[in-house]
Write a protein that holds these residues in place. Structure first.
Motif, short mmCIF file in Angstrom:
data_model
loop_
_atom_site.label_atom_id
_atom_site.label_comp_id
_atom_site.label_asym_id
_atom_site.label_seq_id
_atom_site.Cartn_x
_atom_site.Cartn_y
_atom_site.Cartn_z
N GLU A 1 1.28 3.12 5.67
CA GLU A 1 0.52 2.52 4.56
C GLU A 1 -0.70 3.38 4.24
O GLU A 1 -1.24 4.07 5.13
CB GLU A 1 0.10 1.11 4.98
N HIS B 1 -10.03 3.66 2.12
CA HIS B 1 -9.88 2.21 2.21
C HIS B 1 -11.01 1.47 1.50
O HIS B 1 -10.77 0.67 0.61
CB HIS B 1 -9.78 1.74 3.66
N HIS C 1 -0.34 0.73 9.67
CA HIS C 1 -1.45 0.37 8.79
C HIS C 1 -2.44 1.54 8.68
O HIS C 1 -3.00 1.96 9.68
CB HIS C 1 -2.13 -0.86 9.40
N ASP D 1 -4.34 3.51 1.35
CA ASP D 1 -5.14 2.84 0.32
C ASP D 1 -5.66 3.86 -0.69
O ASP D 1 -6.12 4.93 -0.30
CB ASP D 1 -6.36 2.16 0.97
N GLU E 1 -1.15 1.18 -1.28
CA GLU E 1 -1.94 0.02 -1.70
C GLU E 1 -2.93 0.40 -2.79
O GLU E 1 -3.84 1.19 -2.57
CB GLU E 1 -2.71 -0.61 -0.52
N LYS F 1 -6.09 -0.41 -4.57
CA LYS F 1 -7.27 -1.25 -4.34
C LYS F 1 -7.72 -1.86 -5.67
O LYS F 1 -7.52 -1.27 -6.74
CB LYS F 1 -8.40 -0.42 -3.73
MG MG Z 1 -4.46 -1.31 2.95
#
Ligand code: MG
Length: 258
Positions: A57, A72, A28, A59, A125, A127
């Motif tokens: 992972e 993030h 993560h 962001d 990811e 956002k």
């Molecule tokens: Mg994330």
């Protein structure tokens, strides 16, 4: 000879079946607890690759001047002031230093570093942004960057927003995209063309039948962010496919004991 070949084939079948049920680990925000690392840093990505996890992972956001960047939170602190990722140009965001001293990375830099990784996949990811137009712009630019580098097979996408799931399906129908928000059943996600769900472990506790339902539909299940030994064990027992964690080495250790 023929008998040996059959025995060999049985072994291969047996081990490939075991392989399907073994959980994979996703670090993560990268492996950020390693020395010299920081959340969503390029170091965290390289450290995740070095411990041979399935995925790392990250962001991402779109800066005010349209550049995909890594972070993030919706805001970042610069000179003691909180600034919004979406409302700040790249030149200003580049003044932000991560806790390990790295400059806040662009997605291009992150992908260039990722291209040198030999083990891990990259789980991007998207956002949730202020408008659908900006989300579409981010998805188009990032999927384009992945394509330019020939990294399609090594990149998967996740998002809380259905709009991003739809965008990925349109821009790269081959790409795997997982939905994060915890509220849609495997049947609905299958109809949307998602690769599966990527939900908080509370959802898995509340609706364990969704794991089996997803598997029956040919989907995969990822659970976040599982850090405590008892939760890690529960997710292994539930036979989820991926465990997203801040403790990749702990999950590895628990998996090895099974
Ligand atoms: Mg994330």
């Amino acid at each position: 000879m023929k008998r040996n070949a059959i025995i060999l084939l049985l072994f291969i079948l047996l081990f490939s079946t075991i392989g399907i049920h073994a959980q994979q680990i996703i670090a993560h925000r990268g492996y950020w607890k390693a020395d010299g690392s920081a959340q969503n840093s390029i170091t965290a990505l390289m450290k995740a690759d070095s411990i041979r996890v399935y995925g790392s992972e990250v962001d991402i956001w779109l800066s005010s001047d349209g550049i995909p960047v890594v972070n993030h939170d919706a805001t970042v602190t610069l000179n003691g002031k909180k600034i919004r990722m979406e409302e700040t140009p790249l030149a200003t965001l580049r003044q932000v230093k991560l806790s390990n001293g790295e400059t806040l990375p662009t997605v291009e830099e992150y992908l260039d570093a990722f291209a040198t990784c030999s083990q891990t996949k990259l789980i991007i990811e998207f956002k949730t942004h202020s408008t659908k137009e900006r989300e579409a712009e981010l998805a188009k630019k990032v999927i384009g960057m992945v394509r330019e580098r020939g990294l399609q097979e090594k990149v998967e996408y996740i998002a809380f927003g259905i709009h991003f799931v739809q965008q990925v399906r349109i821009i790269d129908p081959q790409a795997k995209v997982y939905y994060l928000n915890g509220d849609l059943s495997p049947r609905v996600l299958a109809a949307m063309g998602a690769a599966g769900f990527d939900y908080h472990y509370n959802v898995a506790y509340k609706r364990p039948e969704w794991v089996h339902a997803a598997h029956d539909l040919g989907q995969q299940v990822n659970i976040w962010t599982v850090n405590k030994p008892e939760d890690i064990q529960k997710m292994i027992d539930l036979k989820v496919d991926f465990i997203t964690t801040d403790e990749p080495l702990l999950v590895k250790e628990i998996l090895q004991k099974q």
